[in-house]
Design a protein around this motif. Sequence first.
Motif, PDB file in Angstrom:
ATOM      1  N   GLU A  64       0.868  -1.172   0.000  1.00 14.75           N
ATOM      2  CA  GLU A  64       0.000   0.000   0.000  1.00 14.75           C
ATOM      3  C   GLU A  64       0.910   1.228   0.000  1.00 14.75           C
ATOM      4  OE1 GLU A  64      -1.422   3.287   2.246  1.00 14.75           O
ATOM      5  OE2 GLU A  64      -0.160   1.756   3.151  1.00 14.75           O
ATOM      6  N   GLU A  65       0.430   2.355  -0.494  1.00 17.45           N
ATOM      7  CA  GLU A  65       1.268   3.550  -0.682  1.00 17.45           C
ATOM      8  C   GLU A  65       2.077   3.941   0.555  1.00 17.45           C
ATOM      9  OE1 GLU A  65      -0.357   6.834  -3.506  1.00 17.45           O
ATOM     10  OE2 GLU A  65      -2.073   5.971  -2.430  1.00 17.45           O
ATOM     11  N   ASN A  66       1.444   4.024   1.715  1.00 12.81           N
ATOM     12  CA  ASN A  66       2.155   4.409   2.935  1.00 12.81           C
ATOM     13  C   ASN A  66       3.220   3.377   3.297  1.00 12.81           C
ATOM     14  OD1 ASN A  66       0.556   6.727   3.248  1.00 12.81           O
ATOM     15  ND2 ASN A  66      -0.940   5.645   4.489  1.00 12.81           N
ATOM     16  N   ALA A  67       2.863   2.107   3.188  1.00 13.20           N
ATOM     17  CA  ALA A  67       3.809   1.035   3.506  1.00 13.20           C
ATOM     18  C   ALA A  67       4.974   1.034   2.522  1.00 13.20           C
ATOM     19  CB  ALA A  67       3.103  -0.314   3.506  1.00 13.20           C
ATOM     20  N   ALA A  68       4.695   1.299   1.250  1.00 17.19           N
ATOM     21  CA  ALA A  68       5.763   1.340   0.237  1.00 17.19           C
ATOM     22  C   ALA A  68       6.785   2.413   0.573  1.00 17.19           C
ATOM     23  CB  ALA A  68       5.165   1.571  -1.143  1.00 17.19           C
ATOM     24  N   ALA A  69       6.321   3.560   1.065  1.00 21.72           N
ATOM     25  CA  ALA A  69       7.239   4.645   1.428  1.00 21.72           C
ATOM     26  C   ALA A  69       8.112   4.247   2.620  1.00 21.72           C
ATOM     27  CB  ALA A  69       6.453   5.915   1.744  1.00 21.72           C
ATOM     28  N   VAL A  70       7.511   3.601   3.606  1.00 21.47           N
ATOM     29  CA  VAL A  70       8.239   3.185   4.808  1.00 21.47           C
ATOM     30  C   VAL A  70       9.248   2.085   4.485  1.00 21.47           C
ATOM     31  CG1 VAL A  70       7.978   2.052   7.060  1.00 21.47           C
ATOM     32  CG2 VAL A  70       6.414   3.866   6.398  1.00 21.47           C
ATOM     33  N   LEU A  71       8.880   1.177   3.574  1.00 22.03           N
ATOM     34  CA  LEU A  71       9.701  -0.005   3.282  1.00 22.03           C
ATOM     35  C   LEU A  71      10.598   0.163   2.057  1.00 22.03           C
ATOM     36  CD1 LEU A  71       6.967  -2.706   3.956  1.00 22.03           C
ATOM     37  CD2 LEU A  71       8.868  -2.061   5.452  1.00 22.03           C
ATOM     38  N   ASN A  72      10.672   1.354   1.510  1.00 23.90           N
ATOM     39  CA  ASN A  72      11.400   1.601   0.265  1.00 23.90           C
ATOM     40  C   ASN A  72      12.826   1.078   0.262  1.00 23.90           C
ATOM     41  OD1 ASN A  72      11.729   2.676  -2.374  1.00 23.90           O
ATOM     42  ND2 ASN A  72      12.867   4.358  -1.457  1.00 23.90           N
ATOM     43  N   ASP A  73      13.569   1.247   1.337  1.00 23.38           N
ATOM     44  CA  ASP A  73      14.978   0.843   1.389  1.00 23.38           C
ATOM     45  C   ASP A  73      15.203  -0.303   2.382  1.00 23.38           C
ATOM     46  OD1 ASP A  73      14.436   2.265   3.658  1.00 23.38           O
ATOM     47  OD2 ASP A  73      16.278   3.433   3.641  1.00 23.38           O
ATOM     48  N   LYS A  74      14.192  -1.150   2.532  1.00 24.19           N
ATOM     49  CA  LYS A  74      14.240  -2.216   3.533  1.00 24.19           C
ATOM     50  C   LYS A  74      14.317  -3.599   2.878  1.00 24.19           C
ATOM     51  CE  LYS A  74      13.456   0.779   6.846  1.00 24.19           C
ATOM     52  NZ  LYS A  74      14.570   1.599   7.173  1.00 24.19           N
ATOM     53  N   ILE A  75      14.630  -4.575   3.721  1.00 20.77           N
ATOM     54  CA  ILE A  75      14.644  -5.976   3.310  1.00 20.77           C
ATOM     55  C   ILE A  75      13.715  -6.743   4.245  1.00 20.77           C
ATOM     56  CG2 ILE A  75      16.700  -6.511   4.698  1.00 20.77           C
ATOM     57  CD1 ILE A  75      17.451  -8.450   2.344  1.00 20.77           C
ATOM     58  N   LEU A  76      12.898  -7.621   3.656  1.00 17.90           N
ATOM     59  CA  LEU A  76      11.956  -8.432   4.424  1.00 17.90           C
ATOM     60  C   LEU A  76      12.514  -9.834   4.574  1.00 17.90           C
ATOM     61  CD1 LEU A  76       9.057  -8.609   5.693  1.00 17.90           C
ATOM     62  CD2 LEU A  76       8.315  -9.474   3.469  1.00 17.90           C
ATOM     63  N   ASP A  77      12.591 -10.294   5.813  1.00 19.18           N
ATOM     64  CA  ASP A  77      13.019 -11.655   6.095  1.00 19.18           C
ATOM     65  C   ASP A  77      11.882 -12.353   6.819  1.00 19.18           C
ATOM     66  OD1 ASP A  77      14.629 -13.908   6.179  1.00 19.18           O
ATOM     67  OD2 ASP A  77      15.778 -13.241   7.921  1.00 19.18           O
ATOM     68  N   ALA A  78      11.908 -13.667   6.847  1.00 13.78           N
ATOM     69  CA  ALA A  78      10.866 -14.437   7.534  1.00 13.78           C
ATOM     70  C   ALA A  78      11.459 -15.722   8.083  1.00 13.78           C
ATOM     71  CB  ALA A  78       9.724 -14.753   6.584  1.00 13.78           C
ATOM     72  N   GLN A  79      10.906 -16.155   9.194  1.00  9.25           N
ATOM     73  CA  GLN A  79      11.313 -17.402   9.845  1.00  9.25           C
ATOM     74  C   GLN A  79      10.045 -18.134  10.277  1.00  9.25           C
ATOM     75  OE1 GLN A  79      14.637 -18.332  10.693  1.00  9.25           O
ATOM     76  NE2 GLN A  79      15.401 -16.614   9.520  1.00  9.25           N
ATOM     77  N   VAL A  80      10.124 -19.446  10.332  1.00  7.22           N
ATOM     78  CA  VAL A  80       9.039 -20.265  10.874  1.00  7.22           C
ATOM     79  C   VAL A  80       9.586 -20.929  12.125  1.00  7.22           C
ATOM     80  CG1 VAL A  80       7.474 -22.202  10.469  1.00  7.22           C
ATOM     81  CG2 VAL A  80       8.099 -20.685   8.573  1.00  7.22           C
ATOM     82  N   ASP A  81       8.877 -20.755  13.254  1.00  5.18           N
ATOM     83  CA  ASP A  81       9.370 -21.355  14.496  1.00  5.18           C
ATOM     84  C   ASP A  81       8.950 -22.818  14.596  1.00  5.18           C
ATOM     85  OD1 ASP A  81       6.745 -21.488  15.545  1.00  5.18           O
ATOM     86  OD2 ASP A  81       6.993 -19.721  16.799  1.00  5.18           O
ATOM     87  N   GLU A  82       9.363 -23.464  15.686  1.00  2.03           N
ATOM     88  CA  GLU A  82       9.099 -24.895  15.864  1.00  2.03           C
ATOM     89  C   GLU A  82       7.614 -25.230  15.954  1.00  2.03           C
ATOM     90  OE1 GLU A  82       9.616 -22.808  19.638  1.00  2.03           O
ATOM     91  OE2 GLU A  82      11.025 -23.052  18.003  1.00  2.03           O
TER      92      GLU A  82
END
Length: 97
Positions: A64-82
Motif C-alpha cells: 500500500e502507498e504508505n507502507a511502500a514509502a516506509v519499506l522503500n529501502d528495507k529488506i523483508l526476512d521471515a522465519q518459521v518457528d518450531e
Amino acid sequence: MLTLTENASTIVRTITTQTAGSEESGLRISSAAPESADLSVAVAESPEPLDEVVEVAGARVFLEENAAAVLNDKILDAQVDEKGAVRFAVGDQSALV
C-alpha cells in the motif's frame, strides 16, 4: 524498493498459495498513516489499484502507498518457528553491504 530474502520469498509463496490458492495472490502490507512503522499484513487475491507490487521467485508482495514509502529501502526476512508460526522481520538493505 523492498527486497525479499530467499526465506521470505519461500514463506510468502507458501502462505499465499495455501491460503488463496492462486498464483496471482500475494501478501499485502499496509499502513494506516504515512511514515508510520505500524504495518498490517494480510493475504490478498490481487493488489489494490495504487499498490506497488514486488515479485521475487514467484512470491508476490503488494505494498500500500504508505507502507511502500516506509519499506522503500528495507529488506523483508521471515522465519518459521518450531510451532509453525511465521515471524517477519524488516531490516535495512544497507546492512547487507
